[in-house]
Design a protein around this motif. Structure first.
Motif, PDB file in Angstrom:
ATOM      1  N   SER A   1      32.774  39.267  47.323  1.00 28.70           N
ATOM      2  CA  SER A   1      31.839  39.668  46.232  1.00 28.70           C
ATOM      3  C   SER A   1      31.248  38.836  45.946  1.00 28.70           C
ATOM      4  N   VAL A   2      30.406  39.321  44.860  1.00 28.40           N
ATOM      5  CA  VAL A   2      29.305  38.628  44.582  1.00 28.40           C
ATOM      6  C   VAL A   2      28.769  38.101  42.774  1.00 28.40           C
ATOM      7  N   MET A   3      29.040  37.606  41.717  1.00 29.23           N
ATOM      8  CA  MET A   3      28.629  36.856  41.296  1.00 29.23           C
ATOM      9  C   MET A   3      27.229  36.794  40.554  1.00 29.23           C
TER      10      MET A   3
ATOM     11  N   ILE B   1      36.176  45.028  29.623  1.00 22.41           N
ATOM     12  CA  ILE B   1      36.829  44.643  30.220  1.00 22.41           C
ATOM     13  C   ILE B   1      37.518  45.184  30.964  1.00 22.41           C
ATOM     14  N   GLY B   2      36.984  45.813  31.998  1.00 26.69           N
ATOM     15  CA  GLY B   2      37.290  46.350  33.570  1.00 26.69           C
ATOM     16  C   GLY B   2      36.761  47.726  33.545  1.00 26.69           C
ATOM     17  N   ARG B   3      36.961  48.624  34.487  1.00 25.60           N
ATOM     18  CA  ARG B   3      36.727  49.567  34.607  1.00 25.60           C
ATOM     19  C   ARG B   3      38.112  50.810  35.285  1.00 25.60           C
TER      20      ARG B   3
ATOM     21  N   VAL C   1      34.868  36.427  24.785  1.00 25.81           N
ATOM     22  CA  VAL C   1      36.063  36.460  25.092  1.00 25.81           C
ATOM     23  C   VAL C   1      37.036  36.789  25.908  1.00 25.81           C
ATOM     24  N   GLU C   2      37.966  35.574  26.248  1.00 27.73           N
ATOM     25  CA  GLU C   2      38.011  35.575  27.680  1.00 27.73           C
ATOM     26  C   GLU C   2      40.609  36.028  27.047  1.00 27.73           C
ATOM     27  N   PHE C   3      40.973  37.272  27.639  1.00 29.76           N
ATOM     28  CA  PHE C   3      42.373  36.980  27.496  1.00 29.76           C
ATOM     29  C   PHE C   3      42.902  35.726  28.096  1.00 29.76           C
ATOM     30  N   LEU C   4      41.684  35.748  29.887  1.00 28.83           N
ATOM     31  CA  LEU C   4      43.388  34.937  30.251  1.00 28.83           C
ATOM     32  C   LEU C   4      42.387  33.506  30.475  1.00 28.83           C
TER      33      LEU C   4
ATOM     34  N   ILE D   1      32.889  40.887  25.238  1.00 31.21           N
ATOM     35  CA  ILE D   1      34.930  41.164  25.251  1.00 31.21           C
ATOM     36  C   ILE D   1      35.352  41.148  27.193  1.00 31.21           C
ATOM     37  N   GLY D   2      35.769  39.973  27.602  1.00 32.00           N
ATOM     38  CA  GLY D   2      36.128  40.515  29.015  1.00 32.00           C
ATOM     39  C   GLY D   2      34.889  39.150  30.292  1.00 32.00           C
ATOM     40  N   GLY D   3      35.456  37.985  30.272  1.00 29.86           N
ATOM     41  CA  GLY D   3      34.817  37.920  31.251  1.00 29.86           C
ATOM     42  C   GLY D   3      35.240  38.131  32.233  1.00 29.86           C
ATOM     43  N   GLY D   4      34.857  39.186  32.730  1.00 28.58           N
ATOM     44  CA  GLY D   4      35.142  39.215  34.198  1.00 28.58           C
ATOM     45  C   GLY D   4      32.891  38.850  34.186  1.00 28.58           C
ATOM     46  N   ILE D   5      32.720  40.187  35.491  1.00 32.02           N
ATOM     47  CA  ILE D   5      31.837  39.455  36.763  1.00 32.02           C
ATOM     48  C   ILE D   5      30.770  40.163  35.062  1.00 32.02           C
ATOM     49  N   ILE D   6      30.355  41.331  35.348  1.00 26.39           N
ATOM     50  CA  ILE D   6      30.047  42.120  34.044  1.00 26.39           C
ATOM     51  C   ILE D   6      29.365  41.468  33.018  1.00 26.39           C
ATOM     52  N   GLY D   7      30.697  40.714  32.021  1.00 25.29           N
ATOM     53  CA  GLY D   7      30.617  40.035  30.964  1.00 25.29           C
ATOM     54  C   GLY D   7      29.613  38.555  31.570  1.00 25.29           C
ATOM     55  N   LEU D   8      29.774  38.139  32.185  1.00 21.01           N
ATOM     56  CA  LEU D   8      29.543  37.079  32.739  1.00 21.01           C
ATOM     57  C   LEU D   8      27.427  37.249  32.808  1.00 21.01           C
ATOM     58  N   GLU D   9      27.457  38.451  34.057  1.00 23.00           N
ATOM     59  CA  GLU D   9      26.086  38.736  34.410  1.00 23.00           C
ATOM     60  C   GLU D   9      25.248  39.300  33.403  1.00 23.00           C
ATOM     61  N   MET D  10      25.630  39.974  32.473  1.00 16.44           N
ATOM     62  CA  MET D  10      25.173  40.767  31.480  1.00 16.44           C
ATOM     63  C   MET D  10      24.686  39.697  30.023  1.00 16.44           C
TER      64      MET D  10
ATOM     65  N   PRO E   1      38.510  47.031  45.540  1.00 16.85           N
ATOM     66  CA  PRO E   1      38.077  46.396  44.827  1.00 16.85           C
ATOM     67  C   PRO E   1      36.888  47.580  44.200  1.00 16.85           C
ATOM     68  N   MET E   2      36.341  47.576  43.427  1.00 13.41           N
ATOM     69  CA  MET E   2      35.429  48.493  42.915  1.00 13.41           C
ATOM     70  C   MET E   2      33.373  47.618  43.260  1.00 13.41           C
ATOM     71  N   LEU E   3      33.897  47.724  44.045  1.00 14.34           N
ATOM     72  CA  LEU E   3      32.133  47.704  44.621  1.00 14.34           C
ATOM     73  C   LEU E   3      31.137  48.186  45.433  1.00 14.34           C
TER      74      LEU E   3
HETATM   75  P1  NAD Z   1      36.460  42.448  35.688  1.00 17.37           P
HETATM   76  O1  NAD Z   1      37.895  43.283  36.272  1.00 17.37           O
HETATM   77  O2  NAD Z   1      36.381  41.677  36.375  1.00 17.37           O
HETATM   78  O3  NAD Z   1      36.983  41.301  34.269  1.00 17.37           O
HETATM   79  C1  NAD Z   1      37.167  42.379  33.441  1.00 17.37           C
HETATM   80  C2  NAD Z   1      37.861  40.968  32.711  1.00 17.37           C
HETATM   81  O4  NAD Z   1      38.304  41.439  31.440  1.00 17.37           O
HETATM   82  C3  NAD Z   1      38.757  40.407  32.664  1.00 17.37           C
HETATM   83  O5  NAD Z   1      38.715  38.239  33.147  1.00 17.37           O
HETATM   84  C4  NAD Z   1      40.051  40.137  32.032  1.00 17.37           C
HETATM   85  O6  NAD Z   1      41.290  39.496  31.926  1.00 17.37           O
HETATM   86  C5  NAD Z   1      39.217  40.453  30.730  1.00 17.37           C
HETATM   87  N1  NAD Z   1      40.253  41.304  29.751  1.00 17.37           N
HETATM   88  C6  NAD Z   1      40.384  42.547  30.283  1.00 17.37           C
HETATM   89  N2  NAD Z   1      41.658  43.074  28.842  1.00 17.37           N
HETATM   90  C7  NAD Z   1      40.936  41.841  28.186  1.00 17.37           C
HETATM   91  C8  NAD Z   1      41.311  41.886  26.337  1.00 17.37           C
HETATM   92  N3  NAD Z   1      41.518  42.744  25.794  1.00 17.37           N
HETATM   93  N4  NAD Z   1      40.338  40.993  26.129  1.00 17.37           N
HETATM   94  C9  NAD Z   1      39.434  40.244  26.332  1.00 17.37           C
HETATM   95  N5  NAD Z   1      39.737  40.032  27.734  1.00 17.37           N
HETATM   96  C10 NAD Z   1      40.402  41.066  28.252  1.00 17.37           C
HETATM   97  O7  NAD Z   1      35.914  43.579  35.103  1.00 17.37           O
HETATM   98  P2  NAD Z   1      34.341  43.992  34.413  1.00 17.37           P
HETATM   99  O8  NAD Z   1      33.389  42.862  34.444  1.00 17.37           O
HETATM  100  O9  NAD Z   1      34.697  44.969  34.049  1.00 17.37           O
HETATM  101  O10 NAD Z   1      33.391  45.302  35.626  1.00 17.37           O
HETATM  102  C11 NAD Z   1      34.230  46.522  36.239  1.00 17.37           C
HETATM  103  C12 NAD Z   1      33.711  46.526  37.716  1.00 17.37           C
HETATM  104  O11 NAD Z   1      32.497  46.551  38.272  1.00 17.37           O
HETATM  105  C13 NAD Z   1      34.531  45.116  38.628  1.00 17.37           C
HETATM  106  O12 NAD Z   1      35.585  45.894  39.523  1.00 17.37           O
HETATM  107  C14 NAD Z   1      33.672  44.607  39.177  1.00 17.37           C
HETATM  108  O13 NAD Z   1      33.567  43.896  40.660  1.00 17.37           O
HETATM  109  C15 NAD Z   1      32.780  46.124  38.831  1.00 17.37           C
HETATM  110  N6  NAD Z   1      31.392  45.079  38.993  1.00 17.37           N
HETATM  111  C16 NAD Z   1      30.533  44.291  40.740  1.00 17.37           C
HETATM  112  C17 NAD Z   1      29.720  43.421  40.331  1.00 17.37           C
HETATM  113  C18 NAD Z   1      29.309  42.641  41.465  1.00 17.37           C
HETATM  114  O14 NAD Z   1      29.699  42.739  42.147  1.00 17.37           O
HETATM  115  N7  NAD Z   1      27.784  42.067  40.954  1.00 17.37           N
HETATM  116  C19 NAD Z   1      28.465  43.438  38.870  1.00 17.37           C
HETATM  117  C20 NAD Z   1      29.608  44.002  38.042  1.00 17.37           C
HETATM  118  C21 NAD Z   1      30.425  44.638  37.463  1.00 17.37           C
END
Ligand code: NAD
Ligand code: FAD
Length: 471
Positions: free
Chosen positions: A354-356, A276-278, A206-209, A183-192, A323-325
C-alpha cells in the motif's frame, strides 16, 4: 437479434481489472471481448483515480517546494504563480495518453472493445446498450465481471462535484477553494487534502477514528504522518463525526461532534470532500436475471478461483473482496485468466503493498504492529530514521523512518512500514523480500548502493537482529 458468435471470454468493465484480463486473454490466444461504458478504457484508476491524483500530487508538490523550499538550496526564484488551468491540462494529458495506450494494447493483442453498458440477459448472454445508440448481444463461454467501485456517499450531503465533491470533483476543481473540509482521513482524504492545501486551501480533515491513514496503516507511522502533515498546514479533527451540513449559504456549514458524543461545533467550508471509502459497483448489471447476489457490503461473492456460484462467471477487482487497489486488481486479472486457460493461478494477498502518495510518502507491506501484536507472535522491530541517511541529508528531505517487524525467533519479515521520501518505490524491495520469505538478515547482508535512500531500508533490517551502523 441474430445468433451471436460465442466468445471464449467476455469481460464487463474496462478498468485495471478488466483491461489487464483482456490483454492477458488476448496474449493467451483467446477470443475476447471487453465491454466498457465510460467511453475510455482504464476505469477509475486511469481516468479519475491513481493517475490524475498522482499528476496533481507531483505538480502541487513541486509548486509548494518552489514557494517554500528553495532558499536553503541556493536557488533564488522570482515571482511564482499557480496556473491551475495548465496544471489540470497536464494532468489530462497524462490521463489521455495512458487511456489511449490501453486502447492500442487492445488492438495489439486482438481484444474486441465494445463501448456500451452491459447487463446479463442470460447466464451466457450479455446485452449491451451501445454508447453510439442501439444494442447488441454478446455471448461468452466464460465471463468476467470487473465493474469496480464508486465513492460511498455521505447521507444527507448531496454530491454536486462542485461544492460537495468526491475524489472525482477533487481532481477537477477550477479554482483553489479558500477552505476545504475533508470528511474521512483515509488515503483519498490525505492525498487530495495535500494537493489543495499545497495550492493554498485551508484544509481540515475530519476523521471518525482516533488515527488517520485508513485501514492497514501502522499506528506509529500514522502518528508520524499526522504530525508532518499538520506541520504542512493541514488541520485534523480526529474522533469526530459529521452530523450533517447546510449548503444554502455562501459557505457550507458542517455540524460535527465528538465521536463518543459531546459538544457540537460548526465548521465553515467552501468545498467539502467526501472521502469515507468506496463501495463495490454492480448497479444495472442485471445480476437478478441470473440469480447472483452480493454480500452485505455489496461485494460479489467468489471462491479461490474467482468463481461465482455460476462457475463460468468470475469476478476480479474492486467489486469483490480485498483491498481496493489497482495493483491488486491487476494481479487478480492475470490469475483469473490463468485459472480459465490453464486451471491454476495465484495471488499472494499477504504481500500486496500500500502506498499513500503524500510528501513524505507512506508505504507498507505485510502486517502492521497492531496486527502482529494481536496475532500473539513474538516479534522484534528495527527502525532507521531518514535523518541519519546520507542521501536524505543531501536532498534536505529527512523526515520519516523505516520500520521493520520480524519474527523474534526466525528473523522472518512480518511487515515493513516506511514513511519517507520515495517510500512508494522502496516498498517494492520489501514486497519482494516478503514474497520470497526473506529474513531481515538477508536484507541486512545485501549490499545497497551508497548514497541511496534504500540504505535506510538495509539499516532498519540490521537493527532487527543487531545494530544499525549509522544510528
Ligand atoms: P479509506 O477506507 O482509505 O478511508 C476512509 C476513512 O474515512 C477512514 O479513515 C474511515 O475511518 C473514515 N470515515 C468513514 N466514515 C466516516 C465518517 N462518517 N466520518 C468521518 N470519517 C469517516 O477510503 P478512501 O480514502 O475513501 O479511499 C477509497 C479506496 O480507494 C481505498 O480502498 C483506497 O485504498 C483506494 N485508494 C488508494 C489510493 C492509493 O493506493 N494511493 C489512493 C486513493 C484511493
Ligand atoms: P474500476 O477501475 O472502477 O473499473 C471498472 C470499470 O467498469 C469502470 O470503468 C466502469 O465504467 C465499468 N463498468 C461498470 N459497470 C459496467 C457495465 N455494466 N457495463 C460496462 N462497463 C461497466 N489504487 C492504487 O493502487 N494506487 C493509487 O494510487 C490509487 N489512487 C486512487 C485515487 C483515487 C482518487 C481513487 C478513487 C482510487 C484510487 N485507487 C488507487 C484505487 C483504484 O483506482 C482501484 O482499485 C482500481 O481502479 C480498481 O480497478 P477495477 O478495474 O476493479 O475497477
Amino acid at each position: 437479434a441474430t445468433e451471436a458468435e460465442e466468445k471464449d471470454l467476455v469481460i464487463i468493465g474496462g478498468g485495471v481489472a478488466g483491461y489487464v484480463a483482456a490483454i492477458k486473454a488476448g496474449q493467451e490466444g483467446m477470443k475476447v471481448t471487453c465491454i466498457e461504458k465510460r467511453g475510455t478504457l482504464g476505469g477509475t484508476c486511469l481516468n479519475v483515480g491513481c493517475i490524475p491524483s498522482k499528476a496533481l500530487l507531483n505538480n502541487s508538490h513541486l509548486y509548494h517546494q518552489i514557494l517554500h523550499d528553495t532558499k536553503a538550496r541556493g536557488i533564488d526564484v522570482g515571482d511564482v504563480k499557480l496556473n491551475l488551468a495548465q496544471m489540470m491540462k497536464s494532468k489530462d494529458t497524462a490521463v489521455s495518453g495512458l487511456t489511449k495506450g490501453v486502447e492500442f494494447l487492445f488492438k495489439k493483442n486482438g481484444v474486441e472493445y465494445i463501448k456500451g453498458t452491459a447487463s446479463f440477459a442470460g447466464e451466457h448472454e450479455i446485452k449491451v446498450n451501445l454508447t453510439e445508440g442501439g444494442e447488441t448481444t454478446v455471448v461468452g463461454k466464460n465471463i468476467i465481471i470487473a465493474t469496480g467501485s464508486e465513492a460511498t456517499p455521505f447521507p444527507g450531503l448531496e454530491i454536486d462535484e462542485k461544492r460537495i465533491i468526491t475524489s472525482t470533483g477533487a481532481i477537477a476543481l477550477d479554482k483553489v477553494p479558500e477552505s476545504m473540509v475533508v470528511i474521512g482521513g483515509g488515503i483519498i482524504g490525505l492525498e487530495m487534502g495535500s494537493v489543495w492545501s499545497r495550492l493554498g486551501s485551508k484544509v481540515t480533515v475530519v476523521e471518525f477514528l482516533p488515527q488517520i491513514g485508513g485501514p492497514g496503516m501502522d499506528a506509529e507511522v500514522s502518528k508520524a504522518a499526522q504530525k508532518i502533515l499538520k506541520k504542512q498546514g493541514i488541520d485534523f479533527k480526529l474522533n469526530t463525526k459529521v452530523l450533517g451540513g447546510d449548503t444554502s449559504g455562501e459557505k457550507i456549514k458542517l455540524e460535527v461532534e465528538a465521536a463518543k458524543g459531546g459538544k457540537k461545533e460548526t465548521l465553515d467550508a467552501d468545498v467539502v470532500l467526501v472521502a469515507i471509502g468506496r463501495r463495490p459497483y454492480t448497479a444495472g448489471l442485471g445480476l437478478e436475471n441470473i440469480g447472483l447476489e452480493t454480500d452485505e457490503k455489496g461485494r460479489l461473492v467468489i471462491d479461490q478461483e474467482f468463481r461465482t456460484k455460476l462457475p463460468h462467471i468470475r469476478v476480479v477487482g474492486d467489486c469483490t473482496f480485498g483491498p481496493m487497489l489497482a495493483h491488486k486488481a491487476e494481479e487478480e486479472a492475470v490469475a483469473v485468466v490463468e485459472w480459465i486457460k490453464k486451471g491454476y493461478g495465484h495471488v499472494n494477498y499477504g504481500a500486496i503493498p500500500s502506498v499513500m502518495y503524500t510528501h513524505p510518502e507512506v508505504a507498507w507491506v505485510g502486517q502492521n504492529e497492531q496486527e502482529v501484536k494481536a496475532s500473539g507472535v513474538e516479534y522484534k522491530i528495527g527502525t532507521f530514521p531518514f535523518s541519519a541517511n546520507s542521501r536524505a541529508k543531501t536532498n534536505l528531505d529527512t523526515e520519516g523512518f523505516v520500520k521493520m517487524i520480524a519474527d523474534a525467533k526466525t528473523d522472518r519479515i512480518l511487515g515493513i512500514h516506511i514513511i519517507g521520501p520515495n517510500a512508494g518505490e522502496m516498498i517494492a524491495e520489501g514486497t519482494l523480500a516478503l514474497e520470497y520469505g526473506a529474513a531481515t538478515e538477508d536484507i541486512g547482508r545485501t549490499s545497497h548502493a551508497h548514497p541511496t535512500l534504500a540504505e535506510a531500508f538495509k539499516e532498519a533490517a540490521m537493527a532487527t537482529y543487531g545494530k544499525a551502523i549509522h544510528f
